[in-house]
Design an enzyme around this catalytic site. Structure first.
Site, mmCIF file in Angstrom:
data_model
loop_
_atom_site.group_PDB
_atom_site.id
_atom_site.type_symbol
_atom_site.label_atom_id
_atom_site.label_comp_id
_atom_site.label_asym_id
_atom_site.label_seq_id
_atom_site.Cartn_x
_atom_site.Cartn_y
_atom_site.Cartn_z
ATOM 1 N N LYS A 208 33.051 19.910 19.470
ATOM 2 C CA LYS A 208 31.620 19.867 19.786
ATOM 3 C C LYS A 208 31.263 18.621 20.596
ATOM 4 O O LYS A 208 31.998 17.646 20.623
ATOM 5 C CB LYS A 208 30.798 20.009 18.497
ATOM 6 C CG LYS A 208 30.830 21.477 18.040
ATOM 7 C CD LYS A 208 29.983 21.794 16.849
ATOM 8 C CE LYS A 208 30.127 23.302 16.569
ATOM 9 N NZ LYS A 208 29.594 23.692 15.274
ATOM 10 N N ARG A 244 36.595 24.775 10.340
ATOM 11 C CA ARG A 244 36.676 25.799 11.389
ATOM 12 C C ARG A 244 37.076 25.103 12.681
ATOM 13 O O ARG A 244 36.323 24.275 13.181
ATOM 14 C CB ARG A 244 35.306 26.474 11.526
ATOM 15 C CG ARG A 244 35.219 27.555 12.578
ATOM 16 C CD ARG A 244 33.788 28.073 12.682
ATOM 17 N NE ARG A 244 33.676 29.124 13.668
ATOM 18 C CZ ARG A 244 33.549 28.918 14.979
ATOM 19 N NH1 ARG A 244 33.522 27.690 15.463
ATOM 20 N NH2 ARG A 244 33.451 29.940 15.803
#
Ligand code: PMM
Length: 267
Positions: A208, A244
């Site tokens: 991210k 994840r």
């Protein structure tokens, strides 16, 4: 021990791997590679959640994910389906999926709670404040951790009132969703507060933007795998249920280090 959820985006437009696994054979092959590298669960998604992404028609989403899910579950792979649509969750359940991973926590589709109830699958409830837009207008907090915790708690209450079994629920604070870099770090610093809700916790930090901010400007997205693996280790140390990630190899190694550290032994 913390589980690894490997990301398989069967989309043309996801931010770090869009378009790579749109063809079912390539998608299945990549997923099996992730399993061989140590993934415990494969998270199959047919709709990108990146800021500004267009919503995908649920029929198109199902056409992307169902054949891939079926082939993976036939081979014994544990699959979660990354969807905000109850109809896709039901189709994924029919194809053998074990977990519904809903980034909207049941807020995007009023039909989702019934799908969770009727399929009896495990359900990941992510913290969500509405569809992302580039302005990130929902990314406003006075006490980030307390607000994320109480908004997740409200989702849990709603789901339990609708009859969902609490043993099926997994919570996710939703890094990067209506959260800027500071909000994400605050959430990670306060992870144990989220854990006090008493449910297993999933963390999705992989690649991210807030990790990109730690790297030299213009660094390729894959360079975010090293900071992702560090977060996997720290999350494991904090007792999360699963992480994840896109790159399973680096996170597998990070989690093996945590296990050896905790056990005082590498066997
Ligand atoms: N992040 C993305 C997609 N799905 N699901 C959960 N539960 N948690 C997350 O943080 C999360 C998610 C966005 O990342 P991607 O576009 O690389 O899949």
């Amino acid at each position: 021990m913390t589980l690894i959820m490997g990301v398989l985006n069967v989309t043309p437009d996801s931010f770090s791997d869009g378009g790579l696994w749109l063809e079912p054979d390539a998608a299945v092959e990549h997923a099996l590679e992730l399993v061989a590298q140590g993934a415990d669960i494969i998270d199959v998604g047919g709709e990108s959640t990146r800021p500004g992404a267009h919503r995908v028609d649920p029929a198109e989403e199902r056409a992307r994910v169902v054949p891939v899910i079926r082939r993976l579950t036939e081979q014994g792979v544990t699959v979660s389906v990354d969807t905000m649509n109850g109809s896709t969750a039901r189709a994924a359940a029919d194809a053998g999926a074990a977990i519904i991973n809903d980034v909207s926590g049941g807020l995007a589709d009023p039909g989702m709670p019934d799908a969770v109830l009727e399929t009896g699958l495990q359900y990941v409830v992510m913290h969500w404040r509405g569809q992302l837009d580039s302005a990130d207008s929902h990314a406003v907090y006075t006490d980030t951790v307390a607000e994320v915790r109480s908004e997740l708690s409200a989702r849990v209450t709603d789901l339990l009132e609708r009859g969902v079994d609490p043993a099926k629920l997994i919570l996710d604070p939703g890094l990067g969703f209506s959260k800027n870099a500071s909000h994400n770090w605050q959430v990670l610093a306060g992870l144990r507060e989220v854990e006090t809700l008493g449910f297993p916790v999933l963390i999705g930090a992989s690649r991210k933007r807030f990790l990109g901010a730690l790297l030299p400007e213009g660094a390729p997205v894959a360079d975010r795998d090293a900071p992702t693996a560090v977060i996997s280790a720290l999350a494991a140390q904090a007792g999360v249920w699963a992480v994840r990630v896109h790159d399973v190899t680096s996170t597998r190694l990070a989690l093996d280090v945590v296990r050896a550290w905790q056990a005082g032994s590498d066997d």
